[in-house]
Design a protein around this motif. Structure first.
Motif, PDB file in Angstrom:
ATOM      1  N   GLY A  36     -28.901  -7.440 -39.246  1.00 34.84           N
ATOM      2  CA  GLY A  36     -29.529  -6.138 -39.042  1.00 34.84           C
ATOM      3  C   GLY A  36     -28.899  -5.060 -39.907  1.00 34.84           C
ATOM      4  N   LEU A  37     -27.567  -5.063 -39.978  1.00 35.98           N
ATOM      5  CA  LEU A  37     -26.865  -4.090 -40.818  1.00 35.98           C
ATOM      6  C   LEU A  37     -27.174  -4.315 -42.295  1.00 35.98           C
ATOM      7  CD1 LEU A  37     -24.713  -1.859 -41.275  1.00 35.98           C
ATOM      8  CD2 LEU A  37     -23.023  -3.682 -41.307  1.00 35.98           C
ATOM      9  N   ALA A  38     -27.101  -5.566 -42.730  1.00 32.66           N
ATOM     10  CA  ALA A  38     -27.386  -5.870 -44.134  1.00 32.66           C
ATOM     11  C   ALA A  38     -28.831  -5.545 -44.486  1.00 32.66           C
ATOM     12  CB  ALA A  38     -27.083  -7.335 -44.416  1.00 32.66           C
ATOM     13  N   GLY A  39     -29.751  -5.870 -43.584  1.00 32.82           N
ATOM     14  CA  GLY A  39     -31.154  -5.566 -43.835  1.00 32.82           C
ATOM     15  C   GLY A  39     -31.420  -4.079 -43.919  1.00 32.82           C
ATOM     16  N   THR A  40     -30.704  -3.312 -43.103  1.00 33.43           N
ATOM     17  CA  THR A  40     -30.846  -1.858 -43.150  1.00 33.43           C
ATOM     18  C   THR A  40     -30.461  -1.315 -44.519  1.00 33.43           C
ATOM     19  OG1 THR A  40     -30.389  -1.700 -40.793  1.00 33.43           O
ATOM     20  CG2 THR A  40     -30.076   0.290 -42.093  1.00 33.43           C
ATOM     21  N   LEU A  41     -29.405  -1.864 -45.085  1.00 31.83           N
ATOM     22  CA  LEU A  41     -28.938  -1.387 -46.387  1.00 31.83           C
ATOM     23  C   LEU A  41     -29.798  -1.903 -47.538  1.00 31.83           C
ATOM     24  CD1 LEU A  41     -25.105  -1.813 -45.785  1.00 31.83           C
ATOM     25  CD2 LEU A  41     -26.450   0.289 -45.649  1.00 31.83           C
ATOM     26  N   VAL A  42     -30.233  -3.156 -47.445  1.00 38.16           N
ATOM     27  CA  VAL A  42     -30.966  -3.780 -48.544  1.00 38.16           C
ATOM     28  C   VAL A  42     -32.412  -3.306 -48.624  1.00 38.16           C
ATOM     29  CG1 VAL A  42     -31.872  -6.011 -49.337  1.00 38.16           C
ATOM     30  CG2 VAL A  42     -29.500  -5.798 -48.668  1.00 38.16           C
ATOM     31  N   GLN A  43     -33.058  -3.097 -47.462  1.00 37.89           N
ATOM     32  CA  GLN A  43     -34.494  -2.781 -47.479  1.00 37.89           C
ATOM     33  C   GLN A  43     -34.791  -1.481 -48.199  1.00 37.89           C
ATOM     34  OE1 GLN A  43     -36.315  -0.314 -45.539  1.00 37.89           O
ATOM     35  NE2 GLN A  43     -34.488   0.571 -44.648  1.00 37.89           N
ATOM     36  N   ALA A  44     -33.894  -0.525 -48.136  1.00 33.89           N
ATOM     37  CA  ALA A  44     -34.137   0.750 -48.821  1.00 33.89           C
ATOM     38  C   ALA A  44     -33.660   0.720 -50.270  1.00 33.89           C
ATOM     39  CB  ALA A  44     -33.443   1.876 -48.072  1.00 33.89           C
ATOM     40  N   TRP A  46     -33.715  -1.835 -52.592  1.00 35.07           N
ATOM     41  CA  TRP A  46     -34.570  -2.541 -53.551  1.00 35.07           C
ATOM     42  C   TRP A  46     -35.981  -2.684 -53.016  1.00 35.07           C
ATOM     43  CZ3 TRP A  46     -30.359  -6.648 -53.116  1.00 35.07           C
ATOM     44  CH2 TRP A  46     -29.269  -6.286 -53.881  1.00 35.07           C
ATOM     45  N   PHE A  47     -36.635  -1.580 -52.764  1.00 33.64           N
ATOM     46  CA  PHE A  47     -37.980  -1.650 -52.204  1.00 33.64           C
ATOM     47  C   PHE A  47     -38.940  -2.148 -53.264  1.00 33.64           C
ATOM     48  CE2 PHE A  47     -42.062   0.002 -50.828  1.00 33.64           C
ATOM     49  CZ  PHE A  47     -42.062  -0.423 -49.511  1.00 33.64           C
ATOM     50  N   PRO A  48     -39.855  -3.017 -53.022  1.00 35.78           N
ATOM     51  CA  PRO A  48     -40.215  -3.760 -51.832  1.00 35.78           C
ATOM     52  C   PRO A  48     -39.506  -5.099 -51.700  1.00 35.78           C
ATOM     53  CG  PRO A  48     -41.931  -4.133 -53.440  1.00 35.78           C
ATOM     54  CD  PRO A  48     -40.900  -3.209 -54.069  1.00 35.78           C
ATOM     55  N   GLY A  49     -38.817  -5.539 -52.779  1.00 36.50           N
ATOM     56  CA  GLY A  49     -38.128  -6.831 -52.722  1.00 36.50           C
ATOM     57  C   GLY A  49     -37.038  -6.877 -51.671  1.00 36.50           C
ATOM     58  N   GLY A  50     -36.321  -5.772 -51.496  1.00 40.00           N
ATOM     59  CA  GLY A  50     -35.279  -5.723 -50.484  1.00 40.00           C
ATOM     60  C   GLY A  50     -35.836  -5.820 -49.076  1.00 40.00           C
ATOM     61  N   LEU A  51     -36.986  -5.211 -48.861  1.00 38.33           N
ATOM     62  CA  LEU A  51     -37.634  -5.297 -47.556  1.00 38.33           C
ATOM     63  C   LEU A  51     -38.027  -6.730 -47.246  1.00 38.33           C
ATOM     64  CD1 LEU A  51     -38.964  -3.977 -45.061  1.00 38.33           C
ATOM     65  CD2 LEU A  51     -41.005  -3.689 -46.464  1.00 38.33           C
ATOM     66  N   LEU A  52     -38.622  -7.407 -48.224  1.00 34.02           N
ATOM     67  CA  LEU A  52     -39.012  -8.808 -48.019  1.00 34.02           C
ATOM     68  C   LEU A  52     -37.791  -9.692 -47.819  1.00 34.02           C
ATOM     69  CD1 LEU A  52     -41.863  -9.094 -50.668  1.00 34.02           C
ATOM     70  CD2 LEU A  52     -42.074  -8.873 -48.198  1.00 34.02           C
ATOM     71  N   GLY A 104     -42.136   4.787 -45.374  1.00 37.25           N
ATOM     72  CA  GLY A 104     -42.871   3.666 -44.811  1.00 37.25           C
ATOM     73  C   GLY A 104     -42.080   2.373 -44.789  1.00 37.25           C
ATOM     74  N   GLY A 105     -41.167   2.200 -45.750  1.00 33.52           N
ATOM     75  CA  GLY A 105     -40.364   0.983 -45.794  1.00 33.52           C
ATOM     76  C   GLY A 105     -39.474   0.823 -44.574  1.00 33.52           C
ATOM     77  N   SER A 106     -38.930   1.917 -44.096  1.00 37.89           N
ATOM     78  CA  SER A 106     -38.082   1.868 -42.905  1.00 37.89           C
ATOM     79  C   SER A 106     -38.881   1.461 -41.677  1.00 37.89           C
ATOM     80  CB  SER A 106     -37.435   3.225 -42.655  1.00 37.89           C
ATOM     81  OG  SER A 106     -36.592   3.577 -43.726  1.00 37.89           O
TER      82      SER A 106
END
Length: 138
Positions: A36-44, A46-52, A104-106
């Motif tokens: 969850g912590l890593a996803g929080t940092l990665v999703q923003a 490298w959008f959209p690749g980080g979100l995926l 929207g990514g968040s």
């Protein structure tokens, strides 16, 4: 519906899980918080690749936990860790610091992760009575 001739499976008394199973649940809970912590940092970042990537990592952990522990409860432990970590990270601090923007990514990460949690807990293997490969009660 009987489990080794002792009556229905749901009528059996609850047993305390083994120490190894408790340790596995605790480990999956911690892994869920870390993902969850890593996803929080990665999703923003490298959008959209980080979100995926963040959602794929969460789905892999949730479904992997279910299969590793042989039941849907194996998906619940990492989901609980993920949810607690993400919810705590959404709260802003008095100084104005935050990890989630209003984009929207968040929201896709939050709601997509919750949807994945439900999907993985549903797709995970259900608890089966011990016995042969035939259907119970037949």
């Amino acid at each position: 519906m009987s489990s080794a001739g002792r009556g229905p499976m749901l009528a059996q008394p609850l047993r305390r899980p083994s120490a190894g199973r408790i340790a596995a649940f605790a480990g999956l809970f911690l892994l869920g918080a870390i993902v969850g912590l890593a996803g929080t940092l990665v999703q923003a970042a490298w959008f959209p690749g980080g979100l995926l990537l963040a959602l794929a990592g969460a789905a892999g952990l949730f479904l992997g936990g279910a299969y590793a522990l042989g039941g849907r409860s194996g998906a619940v432990a990492p989901v609980a860790g993920w949810m607690i970590a993400v919810v705590l990270l959404t709260a802003g601090r008095p100084e104005g610091d935050f990890l989630f923007g209003a984009g929207g990514g968040s929201y896709l990460f939050l709601f997509g992760g919750m949807a994945l949690a439900v999907i993985c807990a549903t797709l995970g293997p259900g608890r089966q009575p011990h016995g042969g490969p035939a259907r119970p009660g037949k």
